[in-house]
Design a protein around this motif. Structure first.
Motif, mmCIF file in Angstrom:
data_model
loop_
_atom_site.group_PDB
_atom_site.id
_atom_site.type_symbol
_atom_site.label_atom_id
_atom_site.label_comp_id
_atom_site.label_asym_id
_atom_site.label_seq_id
_atom_site.Cartn_x
_atom_site.Cartn_y
_atom_site.Cartn_z
ATOM 1 N N GLY A 72 2.129 1.378 -12.713
ATOM 2 C CA GLY A 72 1.935 2.333 -11.612
ATOM 3 C C GLY A 72 0.842 1.882 -10.662
ATOM 4 O O GLY A 72 1.026 1.911 -9.434
ATOM 5 N N THR A 73 -0.267 1.425 -11.211
ATOM 6 C CA THR A 73 -1.379 0.960 -10.369
ATOM 7 C C THR A 73 -0.961 -0.275 -9.576
ATOM 8 O O THR A 73 -1.200 -0.368 -8.365
ATOM 9 N N PHE A 74 -0.312 -1.208 -10.272
ATOM 10 C CA PHE A 74 0.093 -2.457 -9.621
ATOM 11 C C PHE A 74 1.059 -2.179 -8.469
ATOM 12 O O PHE A 74 0.852 -2.629 -7.336
ATOM 13 N N CYS A 75 2.100 -1.401 -8.751
ATOM 14 C CA CYS A 75 3.123 -1.148 -7.719
ATOM 15 C C CYS A 75 2.565 -0.279 -6.603
ATOM 16 O O CYS A 75 2.908 -0.475 -5.430
ATOM 17 N N GLY A 76 1.722 0.666 -6.945
ATOM 18 C CA GLY A 76 1.095 1.508 -5.921
ATOM 19 C C GLY A 76 0.249 0.680 -4.971
ATOM 20 O O GLY A 76 0.289 0.873 -3.750
ATOM 21 N N LEU A 77 -0.485 -0.274 -5.533
ATOM 22 C CA LEU A 77 -1.315 -1.147 -4.682
ATOM 23 C C LEU A 77 -0.452 -2.041 -3.802
ATOM 24 O O LEU A 77 -0.782 -2.273 -2.639
ATOM 25 N N VAL A 78 0.648 -2.512 -4.363
ATOM 26 C CA VAL A 78 1.549 -3.372 -3.568
ATOM 27 C C VAL A 78 2.102 -2.587 -2.382
ATOM 28 O O VAL A 78 2.229 -3.118 -1.280
ATOM 29 N N TYR A 79 2.413 -1.300 -2.604
ATOM 30 C CA TYR A 79 2.928 -0.481 -1.493
ATOM 31 C C TYR A 79 1.906 -0.434 -0.345
ATOM 32 O O TYR A 79 2.279 -0.423 0.825
ATOM 33 N N PHE A 80 0.627 -0.417 -0.699
ATOM 34 C CA PHE A 80 -0.412 -0.307 0.334
ATOM 35 C C PHE A 80 -0.872 -1.669 0.862
ATOM 36 O O PHE A 80 -1.920 -1.755 1.497
ATOM 37 N N PHE A 81 -0.104 -2.714 0.547
ATOM 38 C CA PHE A 81 -0.389 -4.030 1.132
ATOM 39 C C PHE A 81 0.180 -4.043 2.555
ATOM 40 O O PHE A 81 1.375 -3.844 2.746
ATOM 41 N N PHE A 82 -0.682 -4.266 3.524
ATOM 42 C CA PHE A 82 -0.211 -4.238 4.913
ATOM 43 C C PHE A 82 0.016 -5.633 5.480
ATOM 44 O O PHE A 82 0.578 -5.796 6.549
ATOM 45 N N SER A 83 -0.471 -6.656 4.757
ATOM 46 C CA SER A 83 -0.374 -8.021 5.270
ATOM 47 C C SER A 83 0.950 -8.684 4.940
ATOM 48 O O SER A 83 1.196 -9.814 5.341
ATOM 49 N N PHE B 298 -1.003 -10.659 10.700
ATOM 50 C CA PHE B 298 0.199 -9.828 10.564
ATOM 51 C C PHE B 298 -0.117 -8.484 9.902
ATOM 52 O O PHE B 298 -0.819 -8.420 8.887
ATOM 53 N N VAL B 299 0.395 -7.433 10.486
ATOM 54 C CA VAL B 299 0.337 -6.103 9.860
ATOM 55 C C VAL B 299 1.752 -5.562 9.849
ATOM 56 O O VAL B 299 2.418 -5.539 10.891
ATOM 57 N N ARG B 300 2.217 -5.146 8.682
ATOM 58 C CA ARG B 300 3.607 -4.691 8.569
ATOM 59 C C ARG B 300 3.835 -3.408 9.367
ATOM 60 O O ARG B 300 2.891 -2.672 9.668
ATOM 61 N N ARG B 301 5.094 -3.142 9.625
ATOM 62 C CA ARG B 301 5.476 -1.990 10.435
ATOM 63 C C ARG B 301 5.152 -0.687 9.686
ATOM 64 O O ARG B 301 5.391 -0.570 8.489
ATOM 65 N N LEU B 302 4.577 0.288 10.429
ATOM 66 C CA LEU B 302 4.303 1.606 9.838
ATOM 67 C C LEU B 302 5.167 2.625 10.574
ATOM 68 O O LEU B 302 4.932 2.928 11.743
ATOM 69 N N ALA C 212 -3.396 2.646 10.335
ATOM 70 C CA ALA C 212 -2.762 3.046 11.592
ATOM 71 C C ALA C 212 -3.639 2.733 12.796
ATOM 72 O O ALA C 212 -3.139 2.270 13.831
ATOM 73 N N SER C 213 -4.931 2.985 12.652
ATOM 74 C CA SER C 213 -5.823 2.760 13.797
ATOM 75 C C SER C 213 -5.853 1.269 14.162
ATOM 76 O O SER C 213 -5.868 0.909 15.343
ATOM 77 N N ALA C 214 -5.827 0.399 13.141
ATOM 78 C CA ALA C 214 -5.816 -1.042 13.400
ATOM 79 C C ALA C 214 -4.480 -1.475 13.980
ATOM 80 O O ALA C 214 -4.406 -2.282 14.916
ATOM 81 N N TYR C 215 -3.412 -0.902 13.440
ATOM 82 C CA TYR C 215 -2.057 -1.232 13.872
ATOM 83 C C TYR C 215 -1.859 -0.875 15.345
ATOM 84 O O TYR C 215 -1.256 -1.624 16.112
ATOM 85 N N LEU C 216 -2.395 0.292 15.724
ATOM 86 C CA LEU C 216 -2.217 0.760 17.097
ATOM 87 C C LEU C 216 -3.077 -0.005 18.096
ATOM 88 O O LEU C 216 -2.621 -0.414 19.155
ATOM 89 N N SER C 217 -4.347 -0.185 17.724
ATOM 90 C CA SER C 217 -5.279 -0.743 18.709
ATOM 91 C C SER C 217 -5.251 -2.271 18.755
ATOM 92 O O SER C 217 -5.554 -2.859 19.786
ATOM 93 N N ARG C 218 -4.936 -2.916 17.597
ATOM 94 C CA ARG C 218 -4.948 -4.380 17.486
ATOM 95 C C ARG C 218 -6.324 -4.949 17.806
ATOM 96 O O ARG C 218 -6.450 -6.090 18.221
ATOM 97 N N GLU C 219 -7.339 -4.134 17.613
ATOM 98 C CA GLU C 219 -8.707 -4.615 17.858
ATOM 99 C C GLU C 219 -9.101 -5.565 16.734
ATOM 100 O O GLU C 219 -8.825 -5.282 15.561
ATOM 101 N N PRO C 220 -9.777 -6.669 17.056
ATOM 102 C CA PRO C 220 -10.138 -7.643 16.021
ATOM 103 C C PRO C 220 -10.969 -7.034 14.893
ATOM 104 O O PRO C 220 -10.766 -7.373 13.725
ATOM 105 N N GLU D 165 5.271 -8.256 4.536
ATOM 106 C CA GLU D 165 6.467 -7.452 4.767
ATOM 107 C C GLU D 165 7.033 -7.048 3.405
ATOM 108 O O GLU D 165 6.995 -7.851 2.462
ATOM 109 N N HIS D 166 7.519 -5.832 3.298
ATOM 110 C CA HIS D 166 8.043 -5.365 2.012
ATOM 111 C C HIS D 166 9.468 -5.882 1.794
ATOM 112 O O HIS D 166 10.450 -5.171 1.995
ATOM 113 N N LYS D 167 9.529 -7.151 1.389
ATOM 114 C CA LYS D 167 10.813 -7.795 1.101
ATOM 115 C C LYS D 167 10.697 -8.537 -0.225
ATOM 116 O O LYS D 167 9.590 -8.904 -0.634
#
Lengths: 409, 272
Positions: free
Chosen positions: B208-219, A186-190, A359-367, B221-223
């Motif tokens: 600040g560091t903790f919350c900033g890092l959480v923002y950049f978590f992509f795995s 899973f990658v969240r929406r950008l 973004a590059s991973a999100y767009l391409s979905r390459e493993p 959903e921000h809920k």
């Protein structure tokens, strides 16, 4: 009247005589002071050693203080370090270390063209001079040596970095394999990236081109590499929609890679005939010359969408403001912290820092890219965990952890 | 259309006349006095001033004067960087290490033959293969080498400067030896307030560091918790960006002042 003149003259002569005597007395006193400084006791145990964990070209000297340094008659002001490649002659002063110091790093140049070049595998001899306020009064150690400088293959101070590299590599490989095996990562929406497709569609509807700016980075910058991936995706969509593309480049190598990327994208889209090499062109490697040219392009060709992805410096606001003036939809992404604010205020969507890589991973979905992105997320979790441990250590004054990290810098 | 073209010609001739007049006045030829600036220097100062004005005319809209300045700037700078690349990289660095004959030809001292310098030569030739339609694929190999090698080298650099260094900067105590929680208000002193300020600073760093890092978590959903932390994180980022924006704008204003100083001091002589 005559008396007054005589009196003034006599007083003047007396004054001159007395001032001369005073000067003489002062000189005598100074000489006495100078003469009162006796040579200090020399420092001891001078030990030159090759500086560890470096590429050579450096020797670290250690010694024990002169008994007159901070004690005794306290006459030592510092230590001068002399070096020669001959035991008997040719000693040259390499530096001065203040009183109380017991170590000096004699660092020379690593390249033969440098004036201070200090070749490895050469015999070096040292002597140390304890100096006083009088340059003629000092004491020296004997000549010590020879010592040679050698370069090491491994810097033990950076072991921690190696450990992190290995852990990060293992986690990355694990997630790449997982992604390749078909697991859903899973990658969240950008929002900024989702806007790219919308912007390409808008350009197609308007019949206007898309301007893609790769920034001022070289082909080796991580942000530029990420930008190539996004360019590939954008170019593929453009080939499908048959929209125009303009990619002005600042660097010749970047232009070459960008041309390859766009060509491949058009090939993947099944439209190699639509590819035109002039879509990607070199402008200049002068920062503001490049800005002037791109700004002119924006106002003359009026692109529907401007995409800025890569490394940007002072030109970020100049580009983004002109794009806003031209009424283009603007999407930007950079890892240059100082430039993000300018994009935030002047663009419709901005990818902040690491979002550009994601973004590059999100767009391409390459493993490979998805696996790397997952590993990065775990890296961030590790940073949070380490920070908490570090805070606890700092709170209870456990200095070992701080020292461990400091040694790796 | 015809009218606008004639207006364009009038403006162009007016600009040329103004340029010549400015040059003559600047060089002191009109007053007959001995000008401290030579005729050549006066020409270049006037040219620089007119080019500055031509670039600034972009603020009004795109126009022929801006286009002229833009094309001149781009052409001169591209040629300049090509010359710099040739003379500093090729002649200055490469030739003195591969050929004494060529070094003699270019008038640079031959240093020492270094076999490693042949690697960039080979990669460069491979890169030029892209000009051939049949052997163009060879150009991909040096590109892969450049991108791959530097990406690998950058990984170590970033790991040291961004990861290890920044993580160690968060190793700060959240309570800086502050014993004033109970009697704090009654025994408020400068030392206690200093400790309180330092503790607050450290809390800001940590949160600040903790919350900033959480923002950049992509795995994730921000809920929920992540959503709250990431919202705080983006606030921290925006405050930082705002400060950075103000700081950089100050720098840009100083650049503008520099350019205006050139116009009013060096060209017009209105500032002594």
């Amino acid at each position: 009247m005559k008396f007054k003149i005589w009196a003034v003259c006599c007083l003047a002569i007396l004054g001159m005589i007395s001032s001369g005597m005073a000067q003489e007395n002062a000189d005598t006193a100074n000489r006495a002071t100078t003469a009162s400084i006796s040579p200090p006791a020399p420092p001891g145990n001078l030990e030159p050693k090759d500086t560890p964990d470096d590429n050579g070209h450096s020797i670290t000297l250690g010694w024990s203080l002169s008994p007159d340094d901070g004690a005794g008659n306290k006459s030592v002001l510092g230590y001068k370090i002399f070096r020669s490649t001959n035991r008997d002659t040719g000693f040259v002063e390499r530096g001065v270390s203040p009183s109380g110091s017991k170590e000096y790093v004699d660092m020379g140049g690593a390249i033969p063209e440098e004036n201070d070049y200090m070749p490895n595998d050469t015999d070096y001899y040292y002597k140390l001079r304890a100096v006083t306020s009088d340059s003629t009064v000092y004491s020296e150690t004997g000549v010590i040596g020879p010592t040679q400088t050698t370069g090491e293959w491994f810097n033990r101070g950076r072991t921690l970095v190696l450990v992190f590299v290995l852990i990060f590599a293992m986690v990355t490989v694990f997630f790449i394999r997982k992604a390749r095996s078909g697991a859903e990562l899973f990658v969240r929406r950008l929002a900024g990236i989702e806007a790219v497709d919308e912007a390409i569609g808008r350009a197609t509807e308007m019949g206007k081109p898309i301007l893609y700016v790769l920034g001022l980075g070289t082909a080796s910058d991580i942000a530029t590499i990420a930008s190539f991936s996004i360019l590939g995706r954008v170019a593929k969509k453009i080939a499908e929609y048959q929209t125009g593309l303009i990619v002005p480049c600042y660097d010749a190598i970047v232009m070459t890679v960008a041309q390859e990327t766009v060509r491949t994208a058009f090939l993947d889209a099944g439209r190699p005939d639509a590819y035109n090499e002039d879509m990607v062109y070199y402008v200049t490697s002068n920062q503001f010359g490049y800005v002037a040219a791109v700004n002119g392009t924006m106002l003359r060709q009026m692109p529907a969408t401007n995409i800025y992805m890569g490394t940007f410096f002072a030109e970020s606001l100049l580009l983004a403001e002109t794009g806003a003036l031209a009424g283009s939809v603007q999407i930007a992404g950079t890892d240059q912290v100082a430039q993000i604010p300018f994009f935030v205020v002047a663009c419709d969507y901005t990818l902040i820092g690491e979002e550009l890589y994601a973004a590059s991973a999100y767009l391409s979905r390459e493993p490979i890219l998805l696996g790397s992105l997952k590993a990065q997320d775990y890296g961030k979790a590790a940073v949070i965990a380490l920070s908490i441990i570090g805070i606890i250590a700092a709170q209870f004054n456990w200095t070992w952890l701080v020292e461990l990290f400091k040694s790796a810098n | 259309m015809k009218g606008s073209r004639s207006w364009g010609k009038i403006i162009l001739f007016s600009m040329i006349a103004l340029f010549l007049l400015s040059w003559v006045i600047k060089s002191g030829l009109l007053s007959g006095s001995q000008s401290p600036i030579s005729i050549r220097d006066a020409f270049f100062i006037t040219l620089a001033a007119f080019l500055t004005l031509a670039i600034l005319s972009f603020l009004y809209k795109d126009n022929p004067y801006y286009k002229f300045a833009e094309h001149l700037f781009v052409g001169v700078s591209a040629a300049y960087w090509m010359c710099v690349g040739f003379w500093s990289t090729f002649v200055g660095n490469f030739i003195p290490r591969v050929s004494s004959t060529l070094a003699g030809f270019f008038g640079v001292p031959f240093k020492e033959f270094n076999v490693f310098y042949l690697a960039p030569l080979i990669l460069g030739i491979m890169l030029l293969m892209r000009l051939s339609s049949k052997a163009g694929w060879i150009a991909r190999w040096p590109l892969s080498f450049i991108v791959g090698t530097t990406a690998g080298l950058n990984l170590i650099r970033y790991l040291r400067s961004d990861f290890v260094s920044q993580v160690s900067n968060t190793f700060v105590p959240l309570l800086v030896d502050w014993k004033g929680i109970g009697p704090f208000f009654s025994t408020f002193s400068l030392s206690a307030s200093g400790q309180f300020a330092l503790s607050l600073t450290n809390w800001v760093i940590f949160v600040g560091t903790f919350c900033g890092l959480v923002y950049f978590f992509f795995s994730k959903e921000h809920k929920g918790f992540y959503g709250g932390a990431s919202r705080l994180g983006i606030w921290v980022l925006m405050v930082t960006f705002g400060a950075s924006f103000g700081y950089t704008v100050m720098g840009r204003v100083s650049l503008l002042v520099g350019r205006l100083t050139f116009l009013f001091q060096d060209w017009l002589g209105m500032i002594s």
